[in-house]
Enzyme design. Structure first.
Site, PDB file in Angstrom:
ATOM      1  N   LYS A  76       0.962  -1.184   0.005  1.00 35.55           N
ATOM      2  CA  LYS A  76      -0.255   0.050   0.101  1.00 35.55           C
ATOM      3  C   LYS A  76       0.952   1.335   0.057  1.00 35.55           C
ATOM      4  O   LYS A  76       2.119   1.235   0.699  1.00 35.55           O
ATOM      5  CB  LYS A  76      -0.814  -0.137   1.122  1.00 35.55           C
ATOM      6  CG  LYS A  76      -1.992   1.117   1.336  1.00 35.55           C
ATOM      7  CD  LYS A  76      -2.693   0.780   2.752  1.00 35.55           C
ATOM      8  CE  LYS A  76      -3.985   1.835   2.687  1.00 35.55           C
ATOM      9  NZ  LYS A  76      -4.659   1.552   3.895  1.00 35.55           N
ATOM     10  N   SER A 152      -9.678   1.832   3.033  1.00 38.03           N
ATOM     11  CA  SER A 152      -8.823   2.464   1.828  1.00 38.03           C
ATOM     12  C   SER A 152      -7.958   1.881   1.150  1.00 38.03           C
ATOM     13  O   SER A 152      -7.638   2.232   0.247  1.00 38.03           O
ATOM     14  CB  SER A 152      -8.165   3.494   2.708  1.00 38.03           C
ATOM     15  OG  SER A 152      -7.187   2.918   3.419  1.00 38.03           O
ATOM     16  N   SER A 176      -9.463  -0.646   7.126  1.00 36.89           N
ATOM     17  CA  SER A 176      -8.935  -0.617   5.643  1.00 36.89           C
ATOM     18  C   SER A 176      -8.503  -1.820   5.199  1.00 36.89           C
ATOM     19  O   SER A 176      -8.068  -1.801   3.929  1.00 36.89           O
ATOM     20  CB  SER A 176      -8.044   0.625   5.665  1.00 36.89           C
ATOM     21  OG  SER A 176      -8.505   1.547   5.895  1.00 36.89           O
TER      22      SER A 176
END
Length: 445
Positions: A76, A152, A176
């Site tokens: 990420k 996210s 997330s």
């Protein structure tokens, strides 16, 4: 074995990770036009191949003993890699200086023989569970492309769900990791916050941010957690669910379930009962406080971290994210202290509750992923709804796994298996046993 046989074996070992990485890179290159750019903010095939060769050389030096050799893991865009800009999904932060060193978790992955495989797209500043990004495009939901991917960590789930890499490493502040895992029909694990290092992360909310994996199997999530936590799992104490005491968090976690989540959850519950487990509904009001007080704590910490970027984000940032960040400026130090006090009480209360059961369960997300075409109209309502259950676990500093529970061909849903802080390996063991009984039921529909 002849000298020729030994030489051939060495060569086969030496090139294994390199070959795997090349196949995965080819999959990315073969995606339809524009899709790779939606999933990866940065994808350097040459760097990936160098890291794969390094993994093979390390395997040779370790005499064939590396726990994650050849496993491709996307990162990420909140995790530092040496020489690469960590932009946190923001166009404005692309002008930051590159990281001076790898995050500790990246060093741990590489030392175990894994191959960092591109930097994945995300909700800007990790600030929503929707997974949308106006700067780089929105990654696809692999269970239903017409729906939002969840966030996210939206690029993380797409990279795994499309089979581009074996696993993804992401962060979980209020869900997330688990939200996109559930909405894409994947496995995700949010560990106890302190069990995995946060060194080298652009940590939006240090009091809650956890580092966890998304994968297509729970066993790979466990292998990754073992490396990142530096912990070895305890020997299994159970081989089945017979007599297992399971707490069903009826309040607040079964509030507002939609039709499909309700049906999938009922089917999972029946499979668990049929396997001999005893399920008892229970309520814990302290979990509901997370909606208000977790938000206050995160807001206060976010402003402390990104206050210097605020003017630039106002000019170029995702308007929805910027609006939420600006609301954070209204949180006072008094609000923060009250929230911390409430959290201490909630953690204590939750530990007492969790100790009464072998494990706790609830739907990971109470609704299926909303349609992309509807999101502008409903985002203020659906944003908090998506994280209703996941953020409650972060609020009480727990650990949780999300298991797919949707029937093939339907939008992704997840079953959350969770427990108190520090029970990571127990939760993973219980989740594995539960997965073995709900997976066949899910496949039958």
């Amino acid at each position: 074995m002849s000298d020729f046989g030994k030489s051939s074996r060495r060569k086969r070992i030496f090139f294994q990770a390199e070959d795997l990485a090349r196949r995965c890179i080819d999959l990315v290159m073969d995606l339809p036009e524009g899709v790779a750019e939606q999933i990866f903010i940065e994808f350097d095939a040459a760097r990936i191949m160098r890291q794969a060769r390094a993994a093979d050389e390390a395997l040779e030096a370790a005499h064939g003993n590396l726990p994650l050799h050849g496993v491709t893991v996307s990162l990420k865009d909140i995790i530092d890699e040496k020489g690469v800009v960590t932009s946190v999904g923001s166009a404005f932060l692309r002008d930051r200086s590159p990281a001076c060193e790898d995050a500790k978790i990246v060093s741990q992955l590489c030392a175990a023989g894994a191959i960092p495989f591109g930097r994945t797209n995300m909700s800007e500043m990790a600030y929503t569970g929707l997974g949308l990004n106006p700067h780089y495009g929105t990654p696809p939901n692999v269970s239903d492309p017409a729906r939002i991917p969840g966030g996210s960590s939206s690029g993380a789930s797409a990279s795994v769900g499309l089979g581009l890499c074996d696993a993804a490493l992401a962060t979980d502040t209020g869900g997330s990791v688990r939200i996109p895992a559930a909405l894409n029909g994947l496995y995700g694990f949010k560990p106890t916050r302190s069990s995995v290092s946060s060194k080298g992360l652009f940590s939006i909310c240090p009091s809650f941010d956890s580092v966890g994996p998304i994968a297509r199997s729970l066993s790979l999530c466990a292998r990754l957690h073992a490396v990142l936590s530096g912990q070895c799992p305890a020997p299994s104490r159970r081989s089945n669910l017979d007599g297992l005491h399971v707490g069903l968090l009826a309040f607040p976690m079964t509030e507002g379930l939609d039709t499909q989540v309700s049906a999938d959850f009922d089917r999972a519950l029946q499979a668990i009962r049929d396997a001999g487990a005893i399920i008892a509904p229970v309520s814990e009001p302290a979990l509901a406080h997370g909606a208000e007080y977790l938000g206050k704590l995160c807001s206060y910490e976010t402003i402390a971290l990104i206050g210097g970027y605020l003017e630039g984000l106002k000019a170029t940032g995702d308007p929805y994210v910027v609006e939420r960040i600006l609301k954070a400026t209204e949180v006072s130090s008094k609000d923060m202290e009250e929230a911390r006090s409430k959290r201490s009480e909630a953690i204590r209360s939750f530990k007492e509750l969790a100790a009464k059961f072998d494990v706790l369960i609830a739907p990971t997300v109470p609704v299926i992923a909303p349609l992309l075409e509807e999101i502008d109209r409903i985002r203020d309502r659906v944003g908090p709804q998506l994280s209703q259950n996941t953020r409650a676990v972060n609020w009480v500093d727990g650990c949780a796994a999300s298991l797919p529970m949707n029937v093939h061909g339907t939008p992704g849903t997840g079953l959350m298996v969770f427990g108190a802080s520090g029970t990571d390996w127990h939760v993973l063991e219980m989740a594995s046993l539960i997965d073995k009984v709900i997976a066949p039921a899910r496949l039958k529909g």
